[in-house]
Design a protein around this motif. Structure first.
Motif, mmCIF file in Angstrom:
data_model
loop_
_atom_site.group_PDB
_atom_site.id
_atom_site.type_symbol
_atom_site.label_atom_id
_atom_site.label_comp_id
_atom_site.label_asym_id
_atom_site.label_seq_id
_atom_site.Cartn_x
_atom_site.Cartn_y
_atom_site.Cartn_z
ATOM 1 N N ASN A 151 0.821 -1.221 0.000
ATOM 2 C CA ASN A 151 0.000 0.000 0.000
ATOM 3 C C ASN A 151 0.852 1.267 0.000
ATOM 4 O O ASN A 151 0.583 2.198 0.748
ATOM 5 C CB ASN A 151 -0.959 0.007 1.198
ATOM 6 N N LYS A 199 3.836 1.670 1.091
ATOM 7 C CA LYS A 199 4.818 1.701 2.179
ATOM 8 C C LYS A 199 5.944 0.734 1.862
ATOM 9 O O LYS A 199 5.711 -0.346 1.321
ATOM 10 C CB LYS A 199 4.181 1.280 3.506
ATOM 11 N N VAL A 223 8.111 -1.764 3.515
ATOM 12 C CA VAL A 223 8.000 -2.512 4.767
ATOM 13 C C VAL A 223 9.199 -3.449 4.908
ATOM 14 O O VAL A 223 9.519 -4.211 4.004
ATOM 15 C CB VAL A 223 6.688 -3.324 4.813
ATOM 16 N N GLU A 267 7.760 0.164 8.975
ATOM 17 C CA GLU A 267 6.982 0.631 7.843
ATOM 18 C C GLU A 267 7.405 2.064 7.530
ATOM 19 O O GLU A 267 7.266 2.950 8.369
ATOM 20 C CB GLU A 267 5.481 0.609 8.160
ATOM 21 N N ARG A 268 7.912 2.266 6.325
ATOM 22 C CA ARG A 268 8.330 3.604 5.911
ATOM 23 C C ARG A 268 7.372 4.106 4.840
ATOM 24 O O ARG A 268 7.067 3.391 3.896
ATOM 25 C CB ARG A 268 9.759 3.568 5.373
ATOM 26 N N GLU A 269 6.909 5.343 5.009
ATOM 27 C CA GLU A 269 6.037 5.933 4.002
ATOM 28 C C GLU A 269 6.315 7.423 3.875
ATOM 29 O O GLU A 269 6.852 8.044 4.790
ATOM 30 C CB GLU A 269 4.563 5.677 4.313
ATOM 31 N N THR A 276 4.770 11.035 3.619
ATOM 32 C CA THR A 276 3.563 11.781 3.928
ATOM 33 C C THR A 276 3.951 13.251 4.057
ATOM 34 O O THR A 276 4.836 13.583 4.849
ATOM 35 C CB THR A 276 2.937 11.293 5.256
ATOM 36 N N ALA A 285 8.821 6.685 9.578
ATOM 37 C CA ALA A 285 9.193 5.290 9.837
ATOM 38 C C ALA A 285 8.518 4.852 11.126
ATOM 39 O O ALA A 285 8.779 5.412 12.190
ATOM 40 C CB ALA A 285 10.706 5.150 9.949
ATOM 41 N N LYS A 286 7.629 3.867 11.012
ATOM 42 C CA LYS A 286 6.980 3.294 12.188
ATOM 43 C C LYS A 286 7.675 1.975 12.497
ATOM 44 O O LYS A 286 7.697 1.076 11.661
ATOM 45 C CB LYS A 286 5.493 3.044 11.925
#
Length: 134
Positions: free
Chosen positions: A90, A92, A94, A107-109, A111, A117-118
Motif C-alpha cells: 500500500n 509503504k 516494509v 513501515e516507511r512511508e 507523507t 518510519a513506524k
C-alpha cells in the motif's frame, strides 16, 4: 516503487524509540546511545535495480542492500542476526525482521514530503520522522 524513497533524509523527531528498543531486547547502554543519535537515512537504487538503505550517525553507519521480496540475512545496528525481507505494501516500504522466534516490522512511508518510519514490535510503536535534504 522504491524510487519515491530515494534520497537523503535527516531525522527531525523520534517518539517512543526507547520503548521499541526495549521491546526488541536492546540493552540499556546501547539504548542510551540510540536515544541520543539522530541518524541520516540514504535510500538508493542502482542502475541494475539493486536497492540500498544506509543509516549514518556519529555512533554507527550501517548499510543494507536488498531486492524486494527476497529474504536475506541481516546483522542489525544493535547486533541482532535476523532474516529480513523488504516489500511494498500500500505504498509503504516494509522491512520485516525475524530472529529467535520474534518478529518486528518497520513501515516507511512518504507523507507531506516527510519520510515517516513506524517501528512496530507487538503493541509497541515508535515513530521516527525524517525530512529530505536539499
Amino acid at each position: 516503487m522504491v524510487e519515491k524513497f530515494v534520497g537523503t533524509w535527516r531525522m527531525v523527531s523520534s517518539e517512543s524509540f526507547d520503548d521499541y528498543m526495549k521491546a526488541i531486547g536492546v540493552g540499556f547502554a546501547i539504548r542510551q546511545v540510540g536515544n541520543q543519535t539522530k541518524p541520516n537515512l540514504s535510500v538508493t537504487v542502482d542502475d541494475k535495480g539493486n536497492d540500498s538503505l544506509k543509516t549514518q550517525s556519529a555512533f554507527k553507519t550501517s548499510e543494507i542492500k536488498f531486492k524486494l521480496n527476497e529474504p536475506f540475512d541481516e546483522t542489525t545496528a544493535d547486533d541482532r542476526k535476523t532474516k529480513t525481507v523488504f516489500s511494498l505494501e500500500n505504498g509503504k516500504l516494509v522491512q520485516k525482521q525475524s530472529w529467535d522466534g520474534k518478529e518486528t516490522r518497520i513501515e516507511r512511508e512518504i507523507t507531506d514530503d516527510k519520510l515517516i518510519a513506524k517501528c512496530i514490535m507487538g503493541d509497541v510503536v515508535a515513530v521516527r520522522t525524517y525530512v529530505k535534504e536539499a
